[in-house]
Design a protein around this motif. Structure first.
Motif, PDB file in Angstrom:
ATOM      1  N   GLU A 101      34.280 -15.095  53.500  1.00  0.00           N
ATOM      2  CA  GLU A 101      33.808 -15.593  52.034  1.00  0.00           C
ATOM      3  C   GLU A 101      33.598 -14.363  51.115  1.00  0.00           C
ATOM      4  O   GLU A 101      33.748 -14.287  50.033  1.00  0.00           O
ATOM      5  CB  GLU A 101      32.384 -16.307  52.431  1.00  0.00           C
ATOM      6  CG  GLU A 101      32.373 -17.554  53.180  1.00  0.00           C
ATOM      7  CD  GLU A 101      33.236 -18.504  52.216  1.00  0.00           C
ATOM      8  OE1 GLU A 101      33.427 -18.491  50.992  1.00  0.00           O
ATOM      9  OE2 GLU A 101      33.758 -19.464  52.927  1.00  0.00           O
ATOM     10  N   ILE A 102      33.123 -13.173  51.998  1.00  0.00           N
ATOM     11  CA  ILE A 102      32.882 -11.894  51.180  1.00  0.00           C
ATOM     12  C   ILE A 102      34.329 -11.403  50.488  1.00  0.00           C
ATOM     13  O   ILE A 102      34.437 -11.123  49.478  1.00  0.00           O
ATOM     14  CB  ILE A 102      32.286 -10.993  52.222  1.00  0.00           C
ATOM     15  CG1 ILE A 102      30.974 -11.599  52.414  1.00  0.00           C
ATOM     16  CG2 ILE A 102      32.368  -9.426  51.356  1.00  0.00           C
ATOM     17  CD1 ILE A 102      30.274 -10.400  53.582  1.00  0.00           C
ATOM     18  N   ALA A 103      35.403 -11.723  51.595  1.00  0.00           N
ATOM     19  CA  ALA A 103      36.748 -11.269  51.218  1.00  0.00           C
ATOM     20  C   ALA A 103      37.193 -12.081  49.870  1.00  0.00           C
ATOM     21  O   ALA A 103      37.795 -11.559  48.893  1.00  0.00           O
ATOM     22  CB  ALA A 103      37.651 -11.264  52.102  1.00  0.00           C
ATOM     23  N   TYR A 104      36.916 -13.409  50.134  1.00  0.00           N
ATOM     24  CA  TYR A 104      37.432 -14.251  49.062  1.00  0.00           C
ATOM     25  C   TYR A 104      36.370 -14.150  47.675  1.00  0.00           C
ATOM     26  O   TYR A 104      37.254 -13.916  46.472  1.00  0.00           O
ATOM     27  CB  TYR A 104      37.057 -15.585  49.349  1.00  0.00           C
ATOM     28  CG  TYR A 104      37.684 -16.777  48.468  1.00  0.00           C
ATOM     29  CD1 TYR A 104      38.964 -16.957  48.381  1.00  0.00           C
ATOM     30  CD2 TYR A 104      36.466 -17.461  47.715  1.00  0.00           C
ATOM     31  CE1 TYR A 104      39.327 -18.197  47.811  1.00  0.00           C
ATOM     32  CE2 TYR A 104      37.082 -18.383  46.854  1.00  0.00           C
ATOM     33  CZ  TYR A 104      38.661 -18.785  46.932  1.00  0.00           C
ATOM     34  OH  TYR A 104      38.876 -19.992  45.895  1.00  0.00           O
ATOM     35  N   LEU A 105      35.484 -13.801  47.720  1.00  0.00           N
ATOM     36  CA  LEU A 105      34.510 -13.333  46.546  1.00  0.00           C
ATOM     37  C   LEU A 105      34.814 -12.126  45.811  1.00  0.00           C
ATOM     38  O   LEU A 105      35.006 -11.837  44.825  1.00  0.00           O
ATOM     39  CB  LEU A 105      33.082 -13.163  47.126  1.00  0.00           C
ATOM     40  CG  LEU A 105      32.335 -12.804  45.704  1.00  0.00           C
ATOM     41  CD1 LEU A 105      32.267 -13.870  44.664  1.00  0.00           C
ATOM     42  CD2 LEU A 105      30.783 -12.962  46.286  1.00  0.00           C
ATOM     43  N   GLY A 106      35.332 -11.069  46.738  1.00  0.00           N
ATOM     44  CA  GLY A 106      35.772  -9.885  46.274  1.00  0.00           C
ATOM     45  C   GLY A 106      37.000 -10.151  45.720  1.00  0.00           C
ATOM     46  O   GLY A 106      37.474  -9.224  44.676  1.00  0.00           O
ATOM     47  N   PHE A 107      38.015 -10.835  45.991  1.00  0.00           N
ATOM     48  CA  PHE A 107      39.258 -11.234  45.405  1.00  0.00           C
ATOM     49  C   PHE A 107      39.035 -11.700  44.155  1.00  0.00           C
ATOM     50  O   PHE A 107      39.758 -11.203  43.042  1.00  0.00           O
ATOM     51  CB  PHE A 107      40.012 -12.039  46.285  1.00  0.00           C
ATOM     52  CG  PHE A 107      41.333 -12.501  45.739  1.00  0.00           C
ATOM     53  CD1 PHE A 107      42.517 -11.721  45.718  1.00  0.00           C
ATOM     54  CD2 PHE A 107      41.367 -13.727  45.232  1.00  0.00           C
ATOM     55  CE1 PHE A 107      43.639 -11.915  45.009  1.00  0.00           C
ATOM     56  CE2 PHE A 107      42.758 -13.957  44.566  1.00  0.00           C
ATOM     57  CZ  PHE A 107      43.957 -13.318  44.645  1.00  0.00           C
ATOM     58  N   ALA A 108      38.093 -12.462  44.018  1.00  0.00           N
ATOM     59  CA  ALA A 108      37.918 -13.155  42.381  1.00  0.00           C
ATOM     60  C   ALA A 108      37.016 -11.878  41.522  1.00  0.00           C
ATOM     61  O   ALA A 108      37.635 -11.683  40.295  1.00  0.00           O
ATOM     62  CB  ALA A 108      36.730 -14.225  42.587  1.00  0.00           C
ATOM     63  N   LYS A 109      36.308 -11.134  42.072  1.00  0.00           N
ATOM     64  CA  LYS A 109      35.753  -9.951  41.330  1.00  0.00           C
ATOM     65  C   LYS A 109      36.993  -8.835  40.900  1.00  0.00           C
ATOM     66  O   LYS A 109      36.882  -8.249  39.804  1.00  0.00           O
ATOM     67  CB  LYS A 109      34.769  -9.323  42.061  1.00  0.00           C
ATOM     68  CG  LYS A 109      33.285 -10.072  42.381  1.00  0.00           C
ATOM     69  CD  LYS A 109      32.295  -9.464  43.003  1.00  0.00           C
ATOM     70  CE  LYS A 109      31.044 -10.149  43.214  1.00  0.00           C
ATOM     71  NZ  LYS A 109      30.085  -9.572  44.007  1.00  0.00           N
ATOM     72  N   SER A 110      37.676  -8.578  41.948  1.00  0.00           N
ATOM     73  CA  SER A 110      38.878  -7.417  41.539  1.00  0.00           C
ATOM     74  C   SER A 110      39.741  -8.054  40.463  1.00  0.00           C
ATOM     75  O   SER A 110      40.297  -7.419  39.840  1.00  0.00           O
ATOM     76  CB  SER A 110      39.644  -7.359  42.752  1.00  0.00           C
ATOM     77  OG  SER A 110      40.330  -8.490  43.103  1.00  0.00           O
ATOM     78  N   ASN A 111      39.694  -9.369  40.308  1.00  0.00           N
ATOM     79  CA  ASN A 111      40.585 -10.127  39.286  1.00  0.00           C
ATOM     80  C   ASN A 111      39.737 -10.391  37.894  1.00  0.00           C
ATOM     81  O   ASN A 111      40.520 -11.098  36.957  1.00  0.00           O
ATOM     82  CB  ASN A 111      41.242 -11.330  39.641  1.00  0.00           C
ATOM     83  CG  ASN A 111      42.525 -11.061  40.533  1.00  0.00           C
ATOM     84  OD1 ASN A 111      43.558 -10.627  40.032  1.00  0.00           O
ATOM     85  ND2 ASN A 111      42.393 -11.148  41.842  1.00  0.00           N
ATOM     86  N   LYS A 112      38.413  -9.917  37.891  1.00  0.00           N
ATOM     87  CA  LYS A 112      37.589 -10.299  36.983  1.00  0.00           C
ATOM     88  C   LYS A 112      37.566 -11.656  36.376  1.00  0.00           C
ATOM     89  O   LYS A 112      37.511 -12.128  35.120  1.00  0.00           O
ATOM     90  CB  LYS A 112      38.080  -9.282  35.818  1.00  0.00           C
ATOM     91  CG  LYS A 112      37.737  -7.831  36.344  1.00  0.00           C
ATOM     92  CD  LYS A 112      38.208  -7.066  34.883  1.00  0.00           C
ATOM     93  CE  LYS A 112      38.250  -5.494  35.468  1.00  0.00           C
ATOM     94  NZ  LYS A 112      38.594  -4.328  34.277  1.00  0.00           N
ATOM     95  N   ILE A 113      37.482 -12.637  37.405  1.00  0.00           N
ATOM     96  CA  ILE A 113      37.439 -14.074  37.338  1.00  0.00           C
ATOM     97  C   ILE A 113      36.083 -14.682  37.960  1.00  0.00           C
ATOM     98  O   ILE A 113      35.692 -13.754  39.091  1.00  0.00           O
ATOM     99  CB  ILE A 113      38.674 -14.839  37.361  1.00  0.00           C
ATOM    100  CG1 ILE A 113      38.917 -14.549  38.906  1.00  0.00           C
ATOM    101  CG2 ILE A 113      39.558 -14.386  36.353  1.00  0.00           C
ATOM    102  CD1 ILE A 113      40.068 -15.707  39.396  1.00  0.00           C
ATOM    103  N   SER A 114      35.732 -15.727  37.380  1.00  0.00           N
ATOM    104  CA  SER A 114      34.352 -16.146  38.314  1.00  0.00           C
ATOM    105  C   SER A 114      35.187 -16.959  39.542  1.00  0.00           C
ATOM    106  O   SER A 114      36.215 -17.360  39.566  1.00  0.00           O
ATOM    107  CB  SER A 114      33.821 -17.335  37.390  1.00  0.00           C
ATOM    108  OG  SER A 114      34.424 -18.391  37.352  1.00  0.00           O
TER     109      SER A 114
END
Length: 313
Positions: A101-114
């Protein structure tokens, strides 16, 4: 953000996964996938890969901009991932749900999307959230399996290489606790009036405690008692006072009552297990060249494949 602009860059436990999308013209990627029964396509050591698995992974390949014989690549990647997860399960290196879940959330943040936008992209593209998280989980779990293999190899070499000795402590296994926090709350304004009474109650609770499964029911026999599920935590993630309490409390037991700002607290140990420490990753990055790591990984995986039974339906 357009789907074609999404950059697949995930930092997972020290390994960078990069698959930058090629330009995708039109809305073809969002065309709905035909509904089909989940028929068995491949069996890998009695574990099945279905047509739906292939369909989701094909969508992922398209999103990554893969070229060449996509069908062949998709089948090979799915087979490889099943084998890798089977090995990770065998040796106990499977990633925790929270880590995924942390990696998935980090993926969203790295792409600057919610997170909600990322979920939408995963579902509309045909990949699905579940399938992408399975992909992430496999990457983390397999990397740990390879690191474990390298540690075992290094321990054999240790007999003739003294430089490993001072480092080995940093790559050893660590303890993971699954536990609950039980709090007999005491309002600050009443602390001097009811402290002794609450201490007596907490001792009664401890005496009647039979395990984590029945802690909530037991708490209902007392007033103003909170049972907080702390989930799974690595030893190094915990404050020292908790580490000391958990270390001396057996599985199925509960610690002695402790007075805190919140009231009287106890820790109930639900499960203890030994897990691989991710500190090993930095160690191997420094001690081995990329080429030697790749060779060790390839030899390891080739051996796994030779012992596997793969059937196409």
């Amino acid at each position: 953000m357009n789907l074609a602009d999404l950059k697949f860059t995930i930092q997972i436990q020290g390994v960078m996964l990069i698959a930058t999308l090629l330009t995708i013209v039109g809305d073809s990627l969002f065309s709905p996938f035909a509904k089909a029964s989940s028929q068995i396509a491949i069996i890998v050591n009695n574990q099945i890969i279905t047509n739906n698995d292939i369909r989701h992974r094909t969508a992922f390949f398209r999103l990554r901009g893969e070229q060449g014989n996509i069908k062949k690549k998709v089948l090979q990647e799915l087979i490889d991932e099943v084998l890798k997860m089977q090995e990770a399960n065998r040796i106990g290196t499977v990633a925790h749900k929270k880590e995924v879940e942390i990696a998935y959330l980090g993926f969203a943040k790295s792409n600057k999307i919610s997170l909600s936008r990322l979920n939408q992209i995963m579902n509309e593209s045909g990949i699905t959230i579940i399938e992408f998280k399975k992909y992430i989980r496999t990457q983390i779990s397999w990397q740990r399996a390879v690191s474990t293999k390298m540690i075992n190899r290094s321990r054999i070499e240790k007999r003739s290489q003294s430089w490993l000795s001072p480092i080995e402590e940093s790559v050893k296994n660590t303890t993971e606790y699954t536990f609950q926090q039980v709090v007999f709350t005491i309002p600050i304004t009443q602390r001097s009036l009811i402290l002794n009474h609450r201490q007596t109650e907490s001792k009664k609770f401890r005496k009647k405690f039979k395990g984590c499964d029945s802690s909530l029911a037991l708490a209902q026999e007392f007033n103003d008692v909170a049972v907080i599920d702390r989930g799974r935590k690595l030893r190094d993630e915990l404050p020292k006072r908790w580490r000391d309490l958990l270390k001396t409390t057996p599985v199925g037991g509960i610690s002695n009552p402790q007075f805190t700002d919140r009231g009287i607290e106890m820790l109930a140990v639900c499960k203890i297990r030994t897990v691989f420490s991710d500190n090993a990753i930095d160690f191997f990055d420094d001690r081995y060249s990329k080429e030697s790591i790749k060779k060790i990984e390839k030899d390891y995986f080739d051996l796994i494949k030779t012992r596997s039974i793969i059937k196409y339906r």
